[in-house]
Scaffold this active site. Sequence first.
Site, PDB file in Angstrom:
ATOM      1  N   CYS A  57       4.607   0.166  11.801  1.00 31.68           N
ATOM      2  CA  CYS A  57       4.339   1.371  11.016  1.00 31.68           C
ATOM      3  C   CYS A  57       4.139   2.557  11.952  1.00 31.68           C
ATOM      4  CB  CYS A  57       3.098   1.173  10.161  1.00 31.68           C
ATOM      5  SG  CYS A  57       3.260  -0.117   8.914  1.00 31.68           S
ATOM      6  N   GLU A  59       1.740   4.675  12.037  1.00 33.54           N
ATOM      7  CA  GLU A  59       0.371   4.788  12.558  1.00 33.54           C
ATOM      8  C   GLU A  59       0.195   3.982  13.847  1.00 33.54           C
ATOM      9  OE1 GLU A  59      -0.292   4.790   7.986  1.00 33.54           O
ATOM     10  OE2 GLU A  59       1.243   4.135   9.414  1.00 33.54           O
ATOM     11  N   CYS A  91      -1.235   1.184   5.091  1.00 38.26           N
ATOM     12  CA  CYS A  91      -1.094  -0.126   4.459  1.00 38.26           C
ATOM     13  C   CYS A  91      -2.267  -1.025   4.859  1.00 38.26           C
ATOM     14  CB  CYS A  91       0.235  -0.766   4.855  1.00 38.26           C
ATOM     15  SG  CYS A  91       0.311  -1.293   6.587  1.00 38.26           S
TER      16      CYS A  91
END
Length: 237
Positions: A57, A59, A91
């Site tokens: 991801c 992040e 998430c």
Amino acid sequence: MPPSDFAAAGTALVKAARFALRVGGDGNIHTVAAAVLDENDRVHVGLNLYHFTGGPCAELVALAVARAAGARAPRLIVAVGDAGRGVLAPCGRDRQVLADYYPGIHVIVPTSEGTQIEPIAGLLPHTFQWEDQQVQRLRFRAAHLPAVRDGSKRVTMRFKDPVQVGPALLVFQSDDEACLSGRITSTVAKPIDSITDDEAREDGFISAADILPGLRDYYPDLQAGDEIVIVRFELDE
């Protein structure tokens, strides 16, 4: 409540993520950008890398970029999606990673009343704390195993080897590694030249004068003025 300086910083982070997405996004495998504010108020950005096997991801990429640039205590993070999606909530996996590695970080998240800044603990209540489940390891050479087992060795001296009072797994390094369950009962940091003969004898040295040459067998760069930690430990019954 988030720190008072986060309001302006949050706006800047969202802009940085949107710019990174505009420049690097492709609507296919790079569809989310994240921006991180570090402890020195620097901004670091990253893009996701989608793959059906589970690409990282945005992040996590941004956190790795921040680390590579010298950041050690990220303070605030945000993710922005392409195609007009705006700010995205992290998430579940990212929330757990943030809680494990950066428990003090804040996250910008979307709400029905607009974006808000929340501490990571607020996004993952009652979370499993990975760090709390880890037992520290106190490592020894295999030759020390008999003395530790029979109780004649209950002190060890360490240099740049962080330990703390509490449960510990005593690991004796060899081809067939042995482990004993125990507890560190005290840690005392002292310069080598201030250690007494009695303290030296607790760790098997003849006198304090033998500590420096003896420890250099473990720590070749150790100098006379360096500080070491006298660690006292016991075995679990």
